[in-house]
Design an enzyme around this catalytic site. Structure first.
Site, PDB file in Angstrom:
ATOM      1  N   TYR A  21       0.868  -1.177   0.000  1.00 25.54           N
ATOM      2  CA  TYR A  21       0.000   0.000   0.000  1.00 25.54           C
ATOM      3  C   TYR A  21       0.906   1.228   0.000  1.00 25.54           C
ATOM      4  O   TYR A  21       1.595   1.490   0.979  1.00 25.54           O
ATOM      5  CB  TYR A  21      -0.873  -0.029   1.245  1.00 25.54           C
ATOM      6  CG  TYR A  21      -1.843   1.123   1.381  1.00 25.54           C
ATOM      7  CD1 TYR A  21      -2.839   1.336   0.443  1.00 25.54           C
ATOM      8  CD2 TYR A  21      -1.778   1.987   2.471  1.00 25.54           C
ATOM      9  CE1 TYR A  21      -3.741   2.371   0.577  1.00 25.54           C
ATOM     10  CE2 TYR A  21      -2.677   3.034   2.618  1.00 25.54           C
ATOM     11  CZ  TYR A  21      -3.655   3.212   1.672  1.00 25.54           C
ATOM     12  OH  TYR A  21      -4.556   4.242   1.809  1.00 25.54           O
ATOM     13  N   TYR A 175     -11.446  -5.175   7.046  1.00 26.07           N
ATOM     14  CA  TYR A 175     -10.145  -4.723   7.540  1.00 26.07           C
ATOM     15  C   TYR A 175     -10.296  -3.601   8.577  1.00 26.07           C
ATOM     16  O   TYR A 175      -9.815  -3.681   9.690  1.00 26.07           O
ATOM     17  CB  TYR A 175      -9.277  -4.212   6.386  1.00 26.07           C
ATOM     18  CG  TYR A 175      -8.015  -3.545   6.869  1.00 26.07           C
ATOM     19  CD1 TYR A 175      -6.890  -4.285   7.175  1.00 26.07           C
ATOM     20  CD2 TYR A 175      -7.970  -2.161   7.073  1.00 26.07           C
ATOM     21  CE1 TYR A 175      -5.753  -3.674   7.667  1.00 26.07           C
ATOM     22  CE2 TYR A 175      -6.834  -1.553   7.571  1.00 26.07           C
ATOM     23  CZ  TYR A 175      -5.732  -2.310   7.865  1.00 26.07           C
ATOM     24  OH  TYR A 175      -4.609  -1.712   8.369  1.00 26.07           O
ATOM     25  N   HIS A 176     -11.014  -2.557   8.167  1.00 31.67           N
ATOM     26  CA  HIS A 176     -11.097  -1.370   9.027  1.00 31.67           C
ATOM     27  C   HIS A 176     -11.975  -1.610  10.240  1.00 31.67           C
ATOM     28  O   HIS A 176     -11.879  -0.892  11.216  1.00 31.67           O
ATOM     29  CB  HIS A 176     -11.613  -0.189   8.213  1.00 31.67           C
ATOM     30  CG  HIS A 176     -10.846   0.001   6.946  1.00 31.67           C
ATOM     31  ND1 HIS A 176     -11.139  -0.701   5.797  1.00 31.67           N
ATOM     32  CD2 HIS A 176      -9.776   0.752   6.656  1.00 31.67           C
ATOM     33  CE1 HIS A 176     -10.289  -0.362   4.855  1.00 31.67           C
ATOM     34  NE2 HIS A 176      -9.451   0.505   5.342  1.00 31.67           N
ATOM     35  N   ASP A 556      -8.398  13.969   8.037  1.00 31.01           N
ATOM     36  CA  ASP A 556      -8.345  12.594   8.529  1.00 31.01           C
ATOM     37  C   ASP A 556      -9.580  12.303   9.368  1.00 31.01           C
ATOM     38  O   ASP A 556      -9.978  13.090  10.197  1.00 31.01           O
ATOM     39  CB  ASP A 556      -7.017  12.424   9.288  1.00 31.01           C
ATOM     40  CG  ASP A 556      -7.161  11.638  10.574  1.00 31.01           C
ATOM     41  OD1 ASP A 556      -7.729  10.542  10.523  1.00 31.01           O
ATOM     42  OD2 ASP A 556      -6.703  12.128  11.604  1.00 31.01           O
ATOM     43  N   HIS A 558     -10.245   9.384  11.220  1.00 35.86           N
ATOM     44  CA  HIS A 558     -10.149   8.345  12.256  1.00 35.86           C
ATOM     45  C   HIS A 558     -10.451   8.962  13.615  1.00 35.86           C
ATOM     46  O   HIS A 558      -9.587   9.571  14.234  1.00 35.86           O
ATOM     47  CB  HIS A 558      -8.749   7.734  12.283  1.00 35.86           C
ATOM     48  CG  HIS A 558      -8.412   6.960  11.047  1.00 35.86           C
ATOM     49  ND1 HIS A 558      -7.886   7.554   9.928  1.00 35.86           N
ATOM     50  CD2 HIS A 558      -8.528   5.644  10.756  1.00 35.86           C
ATOM     51  CE1 HIS A 558      -7.701   6.625   8.996  1.00 35.86           C
ATOM     52  NE2 HIS A 558      -8.080   5.468   9.465  1.00 35.86           N
TER      53      HIS A 558
END
Lengths: 676, 337
Positions: A21, A175-176, A556, A558
């Site tokens: 990645y 995944y997340h 971002d 998150h």
């Protein structure tokens, strides 16, 4: 593809696709990186886009400041795309793009690029991630509300199933979810809930014939996580393969064996990578890779491994190479690929698989009964469950119930030559730097591109896009036309924002609150009690309870860390203004002043901490409220020093896992700053 | 630090009366300072502001309703519309404090910002924690309304309604909007709690839900027909959708009508209705603030609630914060001698 330089395969199974990645700074720099990686034996590309590209802003937008080229490559228009793939044969390679809210646009640019080169677009192979549900739950780069987002996904599927028969238009990501704390059961259940939402929506569309559904089912791929409990991970992937096949047969009438196959790629766990003794991460990564390659029947199709120093900052090419070598050793040196499935017939594995299937079926059923994945996003159910699991995990590490070597056990260590000052340029040379000039250069290229293009063609193409948006037509063809005409990423996304509006997902704050309270025990409880007393006394000193603002500047999304801190501060007795994501420094400063807070806490995980934190402090000074600022994020030591000397009161990194201590220090900072 | 020096509070009152936005946050911080010296100064500042704006200043609008009724989203929609009319806006949003820790998560700002897009400079937003007023208004809410009311064109107060504190909000604002949501199935509860006796406007939110909303509206209408109109104002019910913006202009028109009605005298030659309303609000606030601070024991020391009421009635035009200061001083000296 360039030569793989692999040993002669003989009787061996062909290995999975090796990816890394990657992407940063500019299309040109990323192209050079991709070529080097391919020359070293990487067999597929996994493109990382920067946050402005992922959230649909041009490099010169105020919200993009500090974020351009940081976590990935900036792609603003067709010429960037051309540079990114210069010298790479798009029709003969397998390209994975981690792109979601703006997936339709990046696919349109990719198709337009292939068309410009005269390639047969029916040969294009690869994946657009395009799983919006997990963006709401975890990753945070959503833009539009769920309804319109699913429509975009449907448009891409309807287009790809005819025009790009080898393309995976959607890659459903558990995944997340694991990164956000999901247990294996939750990972399985929510991934399939999302797949069902996508497939049911496709079935309900007028423009997809029923006969195409099995083909669409066969083109849905998954993107999984693999954690350090690698035996359970083997069981998880086997459970998912069985469940997917059963769903195909029973719910969607799929009969073709090939279409029923559970196809998935993997990026192994970053959540468990540690900042202390970071060299240990190489071993973790190797074991996690084993979890998704061990069982032949449920082996991944493509694998990308994080780098050992991810918790320190952006990995360098050498760090990524080390991870690629793990894959190559596993595939080419060991005898893994010489055997049939090693676990068929294992009673232990079978019984764990059966248990996972049973529990995840129950959880999946619960989500379907409340109306499916979209309903369970909107009512906050899935988010709450994830936050609860995450809080339990953190509690486990804080209390020592879950061993993390080098973090809460075996912390004694020799100085590491890998990160020692003096080694290869010092501790801070152990991470990749993105030149600040990358942003300026990208903005200049964008301006030059805009000046060059034919404005009337752009207007015409955007009109076509808007017509399709409001008329309910498929957006793919008009988007491809926009790509050819020279429309920019920001312009394309703005056209969609105007019609669809923007979305803010429910926060996990209330769930974090419940989970943290439920999980507190023993020593932790005592520490929390002491902190509450301290905060109460501080309130008496200040004349009112300490009030703090927690927010995330930049793009971002998150938000888990910020939410956990907000809740712990509340439980310590602070009044917490939780501001959420995507704020400009000016907005944060205005909020801080208007709200009358004593301290500003910023969470920045995109690597733009330096610029954004300085901007916030600057704006606070300008507004006449020079409040103390604390910053949390993935921050290399050198940057942390720079932030502190610029006046940031405290800097927190992933090694600071004790939330109670962080909140106690916030109280200290308030006391110091407001002593009068 | 940027909290004001005590000597600056008089100057601060002047800055607020001159409608200086930059002074607003500082004044609110001063008004929320419980330390004895700071509190005395703050009450002086507030009394000074109140004496100039008791009958004027902003239109004060309250928003209350059950949790989940969509108040924050509606607030965002109202702010957007009012901003389009060119008004400057002050907002106070009250969230409960945790009885366990005393802390609070103040999330209304985030929800309203989401609904609004982003706040520009025309919106001042302050979140307050209810602190020890369980399920109620923060004690500093009244001070905040006063300060914002002196500076901005319209003040909005958002607070969760749990059936007990509507009275407090009603005493604080000129126009109280109760936000109901369809399908809550709580009509009987609503009537029992006496909630419908207080609001000046009742809105059914989430009109985008269709027939359920219309039905809920007619039920509320029927319920309202059973209650005595407050001071002769017939409380209308309106359908709105904070989500898609429908009904918002009509809601603001109704609020404007109520404001105009308050500015008329109740009978020829009498003062405007607003005067009596704000005076009642003032009296109830002073009584409850004294009770909260000194308890029944403290009140008895100066002759009990009747004496307090009499004192208030003798000074119809005095600022509430001045009366609070005087009566506090009397109680404190009675308790110490």
């Amino acid at each position: 593809m360039p030569d793989q330089k692999a040993p002669a395969p003989g009787a061996r199974e062909r290995p999975w696709v090796f990816r890394t990645y990657s992407g940063h700074s500019s299309a040109e720099a990323s192209n050079a990186l991709y070529r080097r990686n391919l020359a070293k034996g990487q067999t597929g590309l996994s493109i990382a886009f920067d946050l402005p590209t992922q959230t649909g802003y041009d490099a010169d937008h105020p919200l993009a400041r500090g974020e351009v080229g940081k976590v990935g490559v900036p792609i603003g228009h067709i010429e960037d795309m051309e540079k990114l793939f210069e010298g790479l044969p798009v029709e003969r390679m397998n390209t994975s793009m981690t792109i979601n809210a703006t997936a339709a646009w990046l696919l349109a640019l990719y198709v337009a690029l292939a068309e410009r080169r005269g390639a047969d677009i029916r040969q294009l192979q690869g994946t657009t991630q395009n799983d919006i549900v997990k963006e709401y739950l975890s990753r945070g780069t959503y833009v539009f509300p769920p309804g319109p987002s699913l429509r975009l996904t449907g448009d891409m599927i309807a287009y790809a199933v005819e025009a790009l028969p080898k393309w995976n238009p959607i890659n459903i990501c558990s995944y997340h979810l694991q990164e956000a704390g999901a247990t294996p059961v939750q990972e399985i259940a929510y991934a399939f809930a999302t797949a069902i939402a996508v497939l049911d929506a496709a079935k309900a569309r007028g423009d997809i014939p029923g006969a195409a559904i099995p083909r669409i089912f066969g083109r849905i791929s998954f993107f999984l996580n693999a954690g350090i409990r690698f035996v359970e991970e083997i069981c998880k992937v086997r459970a998912m393969a069985e469940t997917w096949e059963r769903l195909g047969r029973t719910r969607y009438g799929v009969q073709n064996e090939k279409q029923l196959r559970f196809r998935y790629g993997v990026q192994v766990n970053s959540l468990g990578l540690t900042e202390p003794q970071p060299e240990n991460n190489v071993i973790r990564i190797a074991l996690e890779a084993l979890g998704v390659t061990f069982s032949k029947r449920a082996r991944c199709r493509a694998l990308q491994l994080p780098a050992w120093n991810e918790a320190l900052g952006l990995p360098r090419p050498w760090d990524q190479q080390w991870s690629l070598r793990i894959q190559q050793i596993l595939a080419y040196e060991t005898d893994l690929l010489e055997y049939e499935d090693l676990f068929d017939g294992s009673r232990v594995v079978e019984s764990r698989v059966a248990a996972l299937i049973e529990e995840s079926d129950t959880e999946l059923q619960r989500v379907l009964e409340m109306g499916g994945a979209v309903a369970a996003v909107e009512n906050g159910y899935m988010k709450q469950r994830l936050v609860q699991s995450q809080s339990q995990r953190l509690r486990g590490i804080e209390s020592g119930a879950q061993t993390v070597v080098g973090v809460n056990a075996f912390c004694e260590t020799e100085p590491s030559p890998l990160t020692a000052a003096g080694a290869a340029g010092g501790a801070n040379a152990a991470v990749q730097r993105v030149e600040q000039s990358a942003e300026r250069a990208q903005i200049e290229r964008l301006a030059a591109f805009r000046a060059r293009r034919n404005e009337s063609e752009v207007r015409e193409a955007l009109r076509g896009l808007r017509d399709a948006l409001s008329g309910g037509g498929n957006v793919m063809q008009p988007s491809i036309r926009c790509a050819h005409a020279g429309v920019t990423t920001g312009e394309w996304a703005q056209a969609l924002r105007a019609v669809f509006g923007e979305y803010r997902a429910p926060t996990g704050v209330s769930a974090a609150a419940q989970a943290q309270r439920a999980g507190a025990k023993g020593e932790a409880l005592r520490a929390a009690g002491q902190l509450r007393e301290r905060v109460r006394a501080l309130g008496a000193q200040l004349g009112r309870p300490p009030k703090v603002l927690i927010g995330k500047p930049g793009l971002d999304g998150h938000s888990n860390g910020a939410e956990q801190i907000a809740v712990r501060a509340r439980d310590a007795g602070m009044e917490v203004v939780y501001e959420g994501i995507r704020l400009t420094p000016g907005e944060i400063a205005q909020s801080a002043r208007d709200e009358g807070v004593h301290l500003v806490g910023l969470s920045i995980l995109s690597g733009s901490h330096a610029l954004l934190a300085m901007d916030v402090m600057q704006k606070l000074r300008e507004s006449g409220a020079p409040l103390p600022v604390v910053v949390g994020g993935i921050i290399p030591d050198e940057d942390a020093d720079a932030l502190r000397s610029a006046g940031v009161a405290r800097v927190y990194t992933p090694r600071d896992f004790d939330l109670t201590r962080i909140v106690a220090e916030m109280a200290d900072v308030v006391a110091e700053a407001h002593a009068d | 630090m940027w909290s004001p020096r005590p000597t600056l509070t008089e100057h601060l009152a002047q800055r607020i009366l001159a409608r200086e936005r930059a002074a607003v946050a500082i004044a609110l911080n001063a008004a929320d300072d419980a330390r004895p010296g700071a509190r005395r100064k703050a009450l002086q500042m507030l009394a000074q502001i109140e004496s100039q704006t008791a009958q004027g200043g902003a239109h004060r609008i309250g928003l209350t309703g059950a949790p989940g009724a969509g108040k924050s989203t509606l607030l965002g929609a109202l702010l957007r519309r009012l901003q389009e009319r060119g008004e400057t806006l002050g907002v106070i949003a009250v969230d409960p404090s945790s009885p366990h820790s005393g802390g609070a998560l103040l999330g209304d700002r985030l929800r309203a910002r989401t609904a609004l897009g982003n706040f520009g400079g025309a919106v001042f937003f302050r979140s307050l924690a209810a602190r020890d007023r369980l399920g109620g208004l923060a004690e500093s809410a009244r001070a905040a309304v006063l300060v914002l009311g002196a500076v901005f064109d319209t003040v909005l107060v958002e607070t969760v309604g749990v059936g007990q504190n509507e009275g407090e909000v009603a005493d604080l604002v000129d126009t109280l909007i109760y936000v109901a949501q369809p399908g809550a199935g709580d009509l009987l509860q609503t009537l029992k709690a006496g909630v419908l006796e207080l609001p000046d406007l009742v809105v059914v939110n989430k009109a985008d839900l269709g027939p359920a909303a219309t039905q809920h509206q007619s039920e509320l209408q029927a319920g309202l027909a059973l209650t005595e109109p407050r001071g002769g104002w017939p409380t209308p019910t309106l359908l709105v959708s904070a989500q898609n913006g429908s009904g918002i202009p009509e809601l603001l028109q109704a609020a404007d009508r109520h404001r105009a009605w308050l500015q008329e005298p109740a009978s020829p030659g009498a003062p405007p209705r607003l005067t009596a309303r704000r005076q009642t609000g003032r009296d109830r606030y002073v009584q409850s603030a004294l009770l909260h601070r000194y308890g029944h024991y403290g009140l008895e020391a100066i002759g009990g609630a009747t004496q307090v009421a009499a004192h208030l009635a003798q000074s119809p035009n005095a600022p509430g914060f001045q009366l609070l200061q005087q009566l506090s001083a009397r109680i404190e000296s009675a308790l110490t001698t």
